[in-house]
Scaffold this motif. Sequence first.
Motif, short mmCIF file in Angstrom:
data_model
loop_
_atom_site.label_atom_id
_atom_site.label_comp_id
_atom_site.label_asym_id
_atom_site.label_seq_id
_atom_site.Cartn_x
_atom_site.Cartn_y
_atom_site.Cartn_z
N CYS A 38 0.84 -1.20 0.00
CA CYS A 38 0.00 0.00 0.00
C CYS A 38 0.88 1.26 0.00
CB CYS A 38 -0.89 0.03 1.24
SG CYS A 38 -1.89 -1.45 1.49
N LEU A 58 -1.45 0.09 -5.10
CA LEU A 58 -1.96 -1.04 -4.33
C LEU A 58 -1.71 -2.31 -5.13
CD1 LEU A 58 -3.48 -2.03 -1.83
CD2 LEU A 58 -5.62 -1.67 -3.07
N LEU A 79 0.70 -5.06 4.17
CA LEU A 79 -0.30 -5.83 4.92
C LEU A 79 -0.15 -7.29 4.54
CD1 LEU A 79 -2.80 -6.08 6.72
CD2 LEU A 79 -4.20 -5.51 4.73
N TYR A 106 -10.37 0.74 -4.00
CA TYR A 106 -10.05 0.24 -2.66
C TYR A 106 -9.35 1.30 -1.82
CZ TYR A 106 -11.07 -4.01 -5.19
OH TYR A 106 -11.67 -4.95 -5.97
N LEU A 109 -8.97 0.85 2.05
CA LEU A 109 -7.84 0.12 2.61
C LEU A 109 -6.62 1.03 2.72
CD1 LEU A 109 -6.69 -2.55 3.62
CD2 LEU A 109 -6.14 -3.14 1.25
N CYS A 112 -7.01 3.24 5.68
CA CYS A 112 -6.68 2.53 6.91
C CYS A 112 -5.17 2.52 7.13
CB CYS A 112 -7.18 1.09 6.85
SG CYS A 112 -8.92 0.88 7.21
N SER A 129 -11.19 -2.47 11.20
CA SER A 129 -11.19 -1.68 9.97
C SER A 129 -10.46 -2.40 8.84
CB SER A 129 -10.56 -0.31 10.22
OG SER A 129 -11.29 0.42 11.17
N VAL A 130 -9.30 -2.96 9.17
CA VAL A 130 -8.51 -3.67 8.16
C VAL A 130 -9.28 -4.88 7.63
CG1 VAL A 130 -6.46 -5.10 7.81
CG2 VAL A 130 -6.25 -2.88 8.93
N GLN A 131 -9.89 -5.65 8.53
CA GLN A 131 -10.61 -6.84 8.09
C GLN A 131 -11.81 -6.47 7.22
OE1 GLN A 131 -9.31 -9.72 8.35
NE2 GLN A 131 -7.68 -8.95 9.67
N GLN A 133 -12.10 -3.82 5.23
CA GLN A 133 -11.62 -3.40 3.93
C GLN A 133 -11.05 -4.58 3.12
OE1 GLN A 133 -12.21 -0.52 2.71
NE2 GLN A 133 -12.94 0.44 4.60
N LEU A 134 -10.41 -5.51 3.82
CA LEU A 134 -9.88 -6.70 3.14
C LEU A 134 -10.99 -7.53 2.52
CD1 LEU A 134 -7.02 -8.17 5.37
CD2 LEU A 134 -6.90 -7.58 2.94
N VAL A 137 -11.80 -6.28 -0.92
CA VAL A 137 -10.77 -6.62 -1.90
C VAL A 137 -10.87 -8.10 -2.27
CG1 VAL A 137 -8.29 -6.71 -2.38
CG2 VAL A 137 -9.23 -4.82 -1.04
#
Length: 269
Positions: A38, A58, A79, A106, A109, A112, A129-131, A133-134, A137
Amino acid sequence: MADDSCALPRLALLGDSFLFACEGICSQACRHSVTLVCALTPAPVTLRVGRQRWAGRLLAVRPFVARSIDSHGQPLALLDLEPSHLRFNSFCTDGNAVRVLDDRRYDGLLQCARAFAAGELTGRRLQASVQFQLQAVADSLAPLRPLDARVLSMMAALRLDPSRSLTELAEAVALSPAHASHTFTESLGITVRQYALAVKIQRAAMFFGSGRALTDIAQLSGFTDSAHLARVWTRCYGASPSRYFAADGQAALAQVDHAWRQTVRLAAV
């Protein structure tokens, strides 16, 4: 005293994934995890595998792919999704070593990652938050594909003892070694031995900031000795483990946020 809460590099351990942000990077590595690269500025990151080259803000990299990465002095975040992550195999559905993803689609992400690098997003909020956004994707790459129950059983056995042989694993799920190996790779996207190695590396990472000696970490993680851990770690992350572990109880390379170990605290209404 100066406030270093926003100082880079920063590292967050999220259980089945981790997020690392730094000022810039130019290195070679061969990680066991799926890696999302990222960019934290509008400038693209350059990534090379063999003679092939990709550039973008990304990028998704398959596990066990030797690559070189250059952010051209600009800050970035990496990540990493461990093989135990629910959506790990969504990134292993085809033979592409690297995918350049739509950074506008995205941007959540990337936001984040930027908030984490700035020290604005930490702990359980970061993990959630990460989960979230993941998920977006992963859904765009491949539908959720549950793992074969026999593969889950073999994964559980290897988490308890990564030294277990393929023959032992196969017998436990009533398959021949060849069939067990094929089923595992087809379902997860990596081999049994690669998964066992990933378990050891993940175990070692849990000792960031613990203050333990590298010899103890190697033994507790399932490596033959500290030299074995050092070789694997350097190949994986492009730097010796001494840059990540320090005897004084602090990670030498980065501030560490053990997000997955933190309790949730609800704000008063």
